[in-house]
Scaffold this motif. Structure first.
Motif, PDB file in Angstrom:
ATOM      1  N   TYR A  97      33.728  41.065  52.337  1.00  0.00           N
ATOM      2  CA  TYR A  97      33.404  42.475  52.057  1.00  0.00           C
ATOM      3  C   TYR A  97      32.486  42.582  50.845  1.00  0.00           C
ATOM      4  N   MET A  98      32.771  41.792  49.811  1.00  0.00           N
ATOM      5  CA  MET A  98      31.952  41.816  48.603  1.00  0.00           C
ATOM      6  C   MET A  98      30.526  41.351  48.870  1.00  0.00           C
ATOM      7  N   SER A  99      30.359  40.397  49.804  1.00  0.00           N
ATOM      8  CA  SER A  99      29.033  39.833  50.049  1.00  0.00           C
ATOM      9  C   SER A  99      28.059  40.850  50.633  1.00  0.00           C
ATOM     10  N   PHE A 100      28.575  41.973  51.135  1.00  0.00           N
ATOM     11  CA  PHE A 100      27.713  43.022  51.670  1.00  0.00           C
ATOM     12  C   PHE A 100      27.489  44.150  50.673  1.00  0.00           C
ATOM     13  N   HIS A 101      27.863  43.929  49.421  1.00  0.00           N
ATOM     14  CA  HIS A 101      27.765  44.966  48.403  1.00  0.00           C
ATOM     15  C   HIS A 101      27.111  44.429  47.130  1.00  0.00           C
ATOM     16  N   ASP A 102      26.548  45.359  46.384  1.00  0.00           N
ATOM     17  CA  ASP A 102      26.186  45.086  44.994  1.00  0.00           C
ATOM     18  C   ASP A 102      27.452  45.376  44.199  1.00  0.00           C
ATOM     19  N   TRP A 103      28.268  44.338  44.010  1.00  0.00           N
ATOM     20  CA  TRP A 103      29.654  44.534  43.598  1.00  0.00           C
ATOM     21  C   TRP A 103      29.763  44.817  42.108  1.00  0.00           C
ATOM     22  N   ASN A 104      30.513  45.859  41.803  1.00  0.00           N
ATOM     23  CA  ASN A 104      30.802  46.226  40.424  1.00  0.00           C
ATOM     24  C   ASN A 104      32.225  45.772  40.112  1.00  0.00           C
ATOM     25  N   ALA A 105      32.354  44.680  39.350  1.00  0.00           N
ATOM     26  CA  ALA A 105      33.675  44.103  39.091  1.00  0.00           C
ATOM     27  C   ALA A 105      34.526  45.002  38.208  1.00  0.00           C
ATOM     28  N   LEU A 106      33.915  45.778  37.314  1.00  0.00           N
ATOM     29  CA  LEU A 106      34.670  46.654  36.426  1.00  0.00           C
ATOM     30  C   LEU A 106      35.168  47.898  37.132  1.00  0.00           C
ATOM     31  N   ASP A 107      34.373  48.360  38.098  1.00  0.00           N
ATOM     32  CA  ASP A 107      34.763  49.558  38.856  1.00  0.00           C
ATOM     33  C   ASP A 107      34.357  49.357  40.310  1.00  0.00           C
ATOM     34  N   PRO A 108      35.193  48.674  41.103  1.00  0.00           N
ATOM     35  CA  PRO A 108      34.825  48.376  42.491  1.00  0.00           C
ATOM     36  C   PRO A 108      34.472  49.604  43.311  1.00  0.00           C
ATOM     37  N   ALA A 109      35.012  50.759  42.952  1.00  0.00           N
ATOM     38  CA  ALA A 109      34.714  51.970  43.713  1.00  0.00           C
ATOM     39  C   ALA A 109      33.247  52.365  43.588  1.00  0.00           C
ATOM     40  N   GLN A 110      32.583  51.911  42.533  1.00  0.00           N
ATOM     41  CA  GLN A 110      31.163  52.220  42.330  1.00  0.00           C
ATOM     42  C   GLN A 110      30.229  51.193  42.979  1.00  0.00           C
ATOM     43  N   SER A 111      30.795  50.213  43.678  1.00  0.00           N
ATOM     44  CA  SER A 111      29.973  49.198  44.335  1.00  0.00           C
ATOM     45  C   SER A 111      29.149  49.829  45.452  1.00  0.00           C
ATOM     46  N   GLN A 112      27.909  49.360  45.589  1.00  0.00           N
ATOM     47  CA  GLN A 112      26.997  49.928  46.589  1.00  0.00           C
ATOM     48  C   GLN A 112      26.861  48.989  47.779  1.00  0.00           C
ATOM     49  N   PHE A 113      26.969  49.551  48.961  1.00  0.00           N
ATOM     50  CA  PHE A 113      26.787  48.763  50.187  1.00  0.00           C
ATOM     51  C   PHE A 113      25.298  48.483  50.373  1.00  0.00           C
ATOM     52  N   ILE A 114      24.938  47.195  50.518  1.00  0.00           N
ATOM     53  CA  ILE A 114      23.535  46.811  50.683  1.00  0.00           C
ATOM     54  C   ILE A 114      23.319  45.962  51.933  1.00  0.00           C
ATOM     55  N   GLY A 115      24.337  45.842  52.773  1.00  0.00           N
ATOM     56  CA  GLY A 115      24.194  45.110  54.027  1.00  0.00           C
ATOM     57  C   GLY A 115      23.940  43.626  53.811  1.00  0.00           C
ATOM     58  N   LEU A 116      22.906  43.119  54.456  1.00  0.00           N
ATOM     59  CA  LEU A 116      22.584  41.691  54.412  1.00  0.00           C
ATOM     60  C   LEU A 116      21.603  41.337  53.298  1.00  0.00           C
ATOM     61  N   GLU A 117      21.418  42.243  52.345  1.00  0.00           N
ATOM     62  CA  GLU A 117      20.430  42.016  51.300  1.00  0.00           C
ATOM     63  C   GLU A 117      20.751  40.765  50.478  1.00  0.00           C
ATOM     64  N   ASN A 118      22.013  40.555  50.151  1.00  0.00           N
ATOM     65  CA  ASN A 118      22.378  39.359  49.386  1.00  0.00           C
ATOM     66  C   ASN A 118      22.006  38.085  50.133  1.00  0.00           C
ATOM     67  N   TYR A 119      22.214  38.075  51.428  1.00  0.00           N
ATOM     68  CA  TYR A 119      21.880  36.893  52.228  1.00  0.00           C
ATOM     69  C   TYR A 119      20.367  36.719  52.339  1.00  0.00           C
ATOM     70  N   ARG A 120      19.635  37.834  52.410  1.00  0.00           N
ATOM     71  CA  ARG A 120      18.171  37.729  52.473  1.00  0.00           C
ATOM     72  C   ARG A 120      17.623  37.169  51.169  1.00  0.00           C
ATOM     73  N   VAL A 121      18.140  37.645  50.050  1.00  0.00           N
ATOM     74  CA  VAL A 121      17.697  37.135  48.742  1.00  0.00           C
ATOM     75  C   VAL A 121      18.072  35.666  48.593  1.00  0.00           C
TER      76      VAL A 121
END
Length: 305
Positions: A55-79
């Motif tokens: 689940y985290m791998s599809f987000h720009d994960w905010n460890a301090l406030d997970p609720a503020q994490s942004q869904f970015i799809g496959l962007e992490n894998y593309r980068v």
């Protein structure tokens, strides 16, 4: 009388499946009860984090406030696929695997076969060969850091200065420390497998005039096939996940020449604070390990496939 007998047989036939079904249910409930603690622990500490990391791998994960994490799809894998640091870590890891897996597997096999012979003091040899495995990775790393340092034993007898600060020698130095440490586990597994091979097979082969190499090829290796497959796969997986040795001995240097995938994942997550991207790196490594394990089993499985 005949009718009573038929009725009794009919009742027995009707009650049979019911008793069998009740017995199966009881066995299922008993087995589930005994397995439940493990399933709860595995679900909490293994499958739960595994799904969370996906689940985290599809987000720009905010460890301090997970609720503020942004869904970015496959962007992490593309980068990741265009990240030169990731590919450098993958090359370093593959290089480490090539340096360590064949010596560990072949060396442990020959040690097991040698100690299995009727030689004096073989109990002492078994103790000596297994003793490195009782050490932790921290002890192994610090010990071999001193051995490869500029004033250590290896530079004194072989030359080359401090191996761990040399771009060409740092990874071989880590590989040597790992081979010395990991031989012991595989040695015990293969020694137990060799002791389970019946001596009658070798006696019959000797009567037929078979050479030592022929007996190893036609008796020893086939009879130890399953333990060998296990050893190869475990060694591959362990080498691909190497972390402690380069972390302690070189911290990924010099010039990132010993940065492995897991060390890169660690630095990305806990130094760069890119937890979503690190989770993507972890899942790519997970898929690589599945492919490596499946390939190893396919080529070594033989009749077990």
């Amino acid at each position: 009388m005949a009718q009573a007998t038929q009725q009794t047989d009919a009742n027995a036939d009707e009650s049979g499946p019911v008793d069998l079904s009740e017995s199966s249910v009881r066995e299922l409930l008993a087995g589930g009860t005994f397995a439940l603690p493990y399933l709860l622990i595995a679900g909490t500490f293994l499958f739960g984090p595994l799904l969370l990391a996906l689940y985290m791998s599809f987000h720009d994960w905010n460890a301090l406030d997970p609720a503020q994490s942004q869904f970015i799809g496959l962007e992490n894998y593309r980068v990741l696929l265009s990240d030169p640091d990731f590919w450098n870590a993958l090359r370093n890891t593959v290089y480490f695997v090539v340096l360590t897996v064949p010596p560990i597997v072949i060396g442990s096999l020959f040690l097991a076969l040698g100690v299995n012979r009727d030689v004096k003091g073989k109990w002492l040899l078994r103790t000596i060969f297994f003793s490195p495995y009782v050490l932790t990775v921290a002890v192994v790393g610090l010990l071999w850091t001193e051995i490869f340092s500029a004033s250590g034993l290896v530079p004194y007898y072989v030359g080359g200065g401090n191996w761990l600060t040399d771009h060409q020698l740092a990874m071989p130095a880590i590989a040597i420390a790992t081979i010395w440490w990991q031989l012991a586990f595989n040695f015990i597994i293969l020694l137990a497998a060799r002791q389970n091979v019946s001596d009658r097979l070798y006696e019959a082969a000797k009567l037929d005039g078979a050479s030592t190499w022929r007996m190893m090829r036609d008796i020893t290796i086939p009879q130890m096939q399953n333990p060998l497959i296990f050893v190869v796969i475990v060694t591959f997986v362990g080498s691909f996940q190497v972390f402690g040795q380069p972390f302690i001995m070189t911290d990924g240097g010099p010039s990132f020449s010993t940065t492995t995938i897991v060390l890169y994942l660690y630095d990305t997550a806990f130094t760069g604070r890119q937890f979503g991207y690190a989770a993507a790196v972890g899942y790519v490594l997970f898929m690589i390990l599945i492919a490596v394990s499946a390939t190893s089993y396919y080529f070594l499985g033989g009749d077990n496939r």
